[in-house]
Scaffold this active site. Structure first.
Site, PDB file in Angstrom:
ATOM      1  CG  LEU A   1      -1.887  -1.207   1.291  1.00 44.57           C
ATOM      2  CD1 LEU A   1      -2.766  -1.097   2.536  1.00 44.57           C
ATOM      3  CD2 LEU A   1      -2.763  -1.307   0.042  1.00 44.57           C
TER       4      LEU A   1
ATOM      5  CB  SER B   1       2.416   2.202  -9.583  1.00 48.54           C
ATOM      6  OG  SER B   1       2.453   0.815  -9.858  1.00 48.54           O
TER       7      SER B   1
ATOM      8  N   GLY C   1      -1.580   6.407  -2.680  1.00 45.25           N
ATOM      9  CA  GLY C   1      -2.712   6.307  -3.611  1.00 45.25           C
ATOM     10  C   GLY C   1      -3.810   5.423  -3.022  1.00 45.25           C
ATOM     11  CG  HIS C   2      -3.082   1.225  -2.438  1.00 45.20           C
ATOM     12  ND1 HIS C   2      -1.731   1.034  -2.532  1.00 45.20           N
ATOM     13  CD2 HIS C   2      -3.636   0.483  -3.425  1.00 45.20           C
ATOM     14  CE1 HIS C   2      -1.463   0.200  -3.530  1.00 45.20           C
ATOM     15  NE2 HIS C   2      -2.598  -0.144  -4.097  1.00 45.20           N
TER      16      HIS C   2
HETATM   17  P1  AMP Z   1      -3.764  -2.221  -6.865  1.00 41.53           P
HETATM   18  O1  AMP Z   1      -3.313  -2.560  -5.487  1.00 41.53           O
HETATM   19  O2  AMP Z   1      -2.677  -1.759  -7.766  1.00 41.53           O
HETATM   20  O3  AMP Z   1      -4.659  -3.278  -7.468  1.00 41.53           O
HETATM   21  O4  AMP Z   1      -4.701  -0.946  -6.687  1.00 41.53           O
HETATM   22  C1  AMP Z   1      -5.815  -0.967  -5.835  1.00 41.53           C
HETATM   23  C2  AMP Z   1      -6.645   0.253  -6.081  1.00 41.53           C
HETATM   24  O5  AMP Z   1      -5.867   1.423  -5.837  1.00 41.53           O
HETATM   25  C3  AMP Z   1      -7.152   0.360  -7.534  1.00 41.53           C
HETATM   26  O6  AMP Z   1      -8.483   0.841  -7.526  1.00 41.53           O
HETATM   27  C4  AMP Z   1      -6.202   1.359  -8.132  1.00 41.53           C
HETATM   28  O7  AMP Z   1      -6.742   2.066  -9.224  1.00 41.53           O
HETATM   29  C5  AMP Z   1      -5.951   2.282  -6.954  1.00 41.53           C
HETATM   30  N1  AMP Z   1      -4.691   3.022  -7.135  1.00 41.53           N
HETATM   31  C6  AMP Z   1      -3.471   2.507  -7.401  1.00 41.53           C
HETATM   32  N2  AMP Z   1      -2.569   3.503  -7.542  1.00 41.53           N
HETATM   33  C7  AMP Z   1      -3.236   4.664  -7.375  1.00 41.53           C
HETATM   34  C8  AMP Z   1      -2.867   6.049  -7.416  1.00 41.53           C
HETATM   35  N3  AMP Z   1      -1.617   6.436  -7.669  1.00 41.53           N
HETATM   36  N4  AMP Z   1      -3.831   6.973  -7.202  1.00 41.53           N
HETATM   37  C9  AMP Z   1      -5.113   6.599  -6.958  1.00 41.53           C
HETATM   38  N5  AMP Z   1      -5.531   5.309  -6.902  1.00 41.53           N
HETATM   39  C10 AMP Z   1      -4.611   4.357  -7.114  1.00 41.53           C
END
Ligand code: AMP
Length: 285
Positions: free
Chosen positions: A36, A188, A39-40
């Site tokens: 995490l 990310s 963003g998360h």
């Molecule tokens: P992930 O863990 O990459 O599957 O992401 C989980 C959630 O967090 C998804 O809805 C992503 O779109 C969101 N997410 C990932 N990176 C960001 C970011 N930089 N800004 C906003 N949301 C994000």
């Protein structure tokens, strides 16, 4: 800081959510694959503002990774994720293992057609089928009033909205803005793969698609603007999957003029790391 409550089975998840529901509380779900970052956590904050209880799921979903993708090396850091969620105000973390999500004999997939043909869907066969399947399961397991997804994965957000509509899943899908580093790079979990030199180059992805969006707002044609962006990124060492100018709802190539909201989306590799990003064309540029 008290530890955040963690459950690992669907039965335990359901019993927590059922209790809240009985008390008339509104429940939000934030699905993640862990590792995490801010963003998360912004999704958790957004969820907090719209619900009484926030459930975060952490599950690295094997069926959304291709055979040559990074499932085995994807960062796993459950202990620090749980600390972050305790601080961010999560109420419950659902951390199922592979067998809980995909028990022996699991043989169902959810496939959203059309929206997934192109862009990341073309580059990553079966990826969105894996995403749609796990998101459907998580929504049915948690039964939240709302679920929050980031615009960072813009095509994914549209796929989730579509499957919820098509399958009549009673949940509101909320999109959240992209959180970026100071130099513009979208946060990310995969950014840790970048070498120091690649990390220096990486912000050019956002700068370039922002430039494409600004040129579109000034009246440049979609194909010319996208091509100029592609050349600029290639010259800096990116290997391009796509730089595309698309309708923000259908993700089809534009049939009419560029409008505010038209989306510029890109996916490109720096070395072995695949980065994605997107921006909206604004009204003024
Ligand atoms: P992930 O863990 O990459 O599957 O992401 C989980 C959630 O967090 C998804 O809805 C992503 O779109 C969101 N997410 C990932 N990176 C960001 C970011 N930089 N800004 C906003 N949301 C994000």
């Amino acid at each position: 800081m008290p530890a955040v409550t963690t459950v690992r089975t669907v039965a335990d998840l359901r019993s927590h959510v059922a209790k809240w529901r009985k008390e008339g509380e509104r429940v939000a779900l934030v699905p993640t694959m862990g590792a995490l970052h801010a963003g998360h956590l912004s999704l958790v904050t957004l969820a907090r503002g719209k619900a009484d209880r926030v459930v975060v799921s952490i599950f690295i979903n094997p069926i959304q990774f291709g055979p040559r993708e990074d499932f085995n090396t994807y960062p796993r850091q459950e202990a620090s994720d749980l600390d972050k969620l305790a601080k961010a105000g999560g109420d419950l973390v659902f951390v199922p293992d592979g067998a809980e999500m995909y028990p022996e004999g699991f043989s169902t997939r959810v496939k959203v057609f059309d929206l997934t043909d192109d862009l990341c869907g073309a580059a990553r066969p079966n990826h969105f089928e894996g995403v749609a399947t796990v998101v459907t399961k998580l929504l049915l397991q948690a039964g939240p009033d709302l679920a929050v997804f980031g615009e960072k994965d813009y095509q994914q957000l549209l796929v989730v909205r579509r499957l919820v509509r098509d399958l009549n899943i009673p949940v509101e899908i909320v999109g959240a803005p992209i959180v970026r580093e100071e130099d513009g790079l979208a946060l990310s979990s995969r950014n840790v793969y970048l070498s120091p030199a690649e990390r220096k180059t990486a912000p050019l992805l956002y700068r370039t698609i922002s430039e494409v969006a600004a040129n579109l707002a000034k009246g440049e044609g979609a194909d010319a603007a996208a091509l100029a962006g592609r050349f600029k990124l290639e010259a800096a060492g990116f290997r391009i999957d796509y730089v595309a100018v698309r309708d923000p709802e259908t993700l089809k190539p534009l049939s009419g003029p560029v409008k505010p909201g038209t989306r510029v989306l890109a996916a490109a590799y720096l070395g072995k790391t695949r980065l994605i990003d997107n921006v909206a064309v604004s009204a003024k540029a």
